[in-house]
Design a protein around this motif. Structure first.
Motif, PDB file in Angstrom:
ATOM      1  N   ALA A  83       0.761  -1.165  -0.192  1.00 30.13           N
ATOM      2  CA  ALA A  83       0.155  -0.133   0.049  1.00 30.13           C
ATOM      3  C   ALA A  83       0.730   1.376  -0.078  1.00 30.13           C
ATOM      4  O   ALA A  83       0.526   2.353  -0.758  1.00 30.13           O
ATOM      5  N   LEU A  84       1.989   1.458   0.672  1.00 30.72           N
ATOM      6  CA  LEU A  84       2.800   2.309   0.849  1.00 30.72           C
ATOM      7  C   LEU A  84       3.466   2.594  -0.496  1.00 30.72           C
ATOM      8  O   LEU A  84       3.847   3.844  -0.940  1.00 30.72           O
ATOM      9  N   LYS A  85       3.862   1.508  -1.273  1.00 24.54           N
ATOM     10  CA  LYS A  85       4.548   1.531  -2.587  1.00 24.54           C
ATOM     11  C   LYS A  85       3.444   2.398  -3.442  1.00 24.54           C
ATOM     12  O   LYS A  85       4.103   3.086  -4.172  1.00 24.54           O
ATOM     13  N   LEU A  86       2.134   1.855  -3.272  1.00 24.17           N
ATOM     14  CA  LEU A  86       1.287   2.477  -4.530  1.00 24.17           C
ATOM     15  C   LEU A  86       1.221   4.041  -4.204  1.00 24.17           C
ATOM     16  O   LEU A  86       1.067   4.798  -5.097  1.00 24.17           O
ATOM     17  N   LYS A 121      10.891   7.972  -1.963  1.00 26.17           N
ATOM     18  CA  LYS A 121       9.728   8.221  -1.503  1.00 26.17           C
ATOM     19  C   LYS A 121       9.195   7.103  -0.561  1.00 26.17           C
ATOM     20  O   LYS A 121       8.976   7.388   0.757  1.00 26.17           O
ATOM     21  N   LEU A 122       9.363   5.893  -0.988  1.00 26.36           N
ATOM     22  CA  LEU A 122       9.129   4.757  -0.030  1.00 26.36           C
ATOM     23  C   LEU A 122       9.816   4.668   1.064  1.00 26.36           C
ATOM     24  O   LEU A 122       9.390   4.500   2.035  1.00 26.36           O
ATOM     25  N   TYR A 123      11.099   4.937   0.831  1.00 23.75           N
ATOM     26  CA  TYR A 123      12.100   4.930   1.902  1.00 23.75           C
ATOM     27  C   TYR A 123      11.777   5.973   3.237  1.00 23.75           C
ATOM     28  O   TYR A 123      11.757   5.546   4.239  1.00 23.75           O
ATOM     29  N   GLU A 124      11.297   7.112   2.527  1.00 24.60           N
ATOM     30  CA  GLU A 124      10.996   8.142   3.589  1.00 24.60           C
ATOM     31  C   GLU A 124       9.725   7.673   4.438  1.00 24.60           C
ATOM     32  O   GLU A 124       9.739   7.824   5.684  1.00 24.60           O
ATOM     33  N   MET A 125       8.870   7.212   3.658  1.00 29.44           N
ATOM     34  CA  MET A 125       7.524   6.776   4.272  1.00 29.44           C
ATOM     35  C   MET A 125       7.892   5.480   5.505  1.00 29.44           C
ATOM     36  O   MET A 125       7.508   5.510   6.561  1.00 29.44           O
ATOM     37  N   LEU A 126       8.849   4.691   5.089  1.00 36.08           N
ATOM     38  CA  LEU A 126       9.066   3.316   6.073  1.00 36.08           C
ATOM     39  C   LEU A 126      10.071   3.962   7.158  1.00 36.08           C
ATOM     40  O   LEU A 126       9.767   3.462   8.311  1.00 36.08           O
TER      41      LEU A 126
END
Length: 225
Positions: free
Chosen positions: A11-14, A181-186
């Motif tokens: 979901a975060l990747k999307l 961006k995925l890295y930032e969210m994780l």
């Protein structure tokens, strides 16, 4: 149905992809998953309300599209076998032309900010070399003074030594290195799991803005000092 860590990761990747067209093959490749696992993640994400079908009819349409893409192979062994064999031969064009789902921004943000850290609690590990996460990640660069304890996802290609944090899913270090961006969210999510009060406050606001940018600002916003 039990939500799995990789479902949240998908979901975060999307979210990170935004309006980009994507395929299950690309989703699996960039997250270090199998294609069948990517399909299963999408299905569970729909059931949990973290994702929405892109087709106007109903969530059942997305489930039906899973079958058309080969998730439920027993469906339609007869009648349209030839068409499905062709689609399987060119998955990139068929799936990428019409993204099956999109993130449910409000629900996903609520889960990420208030539920996910309890569903997927952090486990601290011994000191290790790895990929920086939480406040040690690039998302926090220049925000906190140097000298605080670094947190890392243990990984042989890492560049920082710090307290190990068990990643949300084993493929997280690889996936994060493919997508800033995925890295930032994780990393922000890890700040919610292992950070101190100021780090958690900052992570709440930034993660909310990334996942659900149209949401009203939190009344506690700007309390970072």
């Amino acid at each position: 149905m039990q939500l799995k860590p990789q479902d949240f990761l998908v979901a975060l990747k999307l979210v990170a992809w935004g309006e980009q067209r994507w395929t299950y093959a690309r989703l699996a490749q960039e997250l270090g998953l199998s294609v069948s696992e990517a399909h299963a993640c999408i299905k569970r994400g729909l059931q949990a309300g973290l994702l929405l079908p892109n087709r106007e009819s109903s969530p059942d349409a997305a489930a039906a599209s899973d079958g058309a893409l080969g998730v439920q192979e027993p469906m339609g062994i007869y009648r349209v076998t030839r068409k499905r064999v062709r689609r399987a031969a060119e998955p990139e064009r068929e799936v990428g032309a019409d993204n099956v789902v999109r993130p449910h921004a409000h629900n996903l943000a609520e889960f990420a900010l208030h539920g996910a850290k309890y569903a997927f609690p952090a486990e601290k590990l011994p000191l290790a070399v790895g990929v920086p996460t939480s406040h040690s990640a690039p998302a926090f660069a220049g925000v906190f003074a140097p000298g605080s304890t670094d947190f890392v996802w243990p990984h042989p290609n890492g560049s920082v030594r710090g307290v190990g944090v068990e990643p949300l899913h084993p493929s997280v270090p690889f996936a994060a290195m493919q997508d800033a961006k995925l890295y930032e969210m994780l990393a922000l999510f890890d700040a919610l799991r292992v950070g101190k009060a100021r780090e958690r406050s900052m992570a709440l606001e930034r993660l909310r803005a990334l996942i659900d940018p149209d949401a009203s600002p939190s009344p506690k916003g700007g309390a970072l000092g």
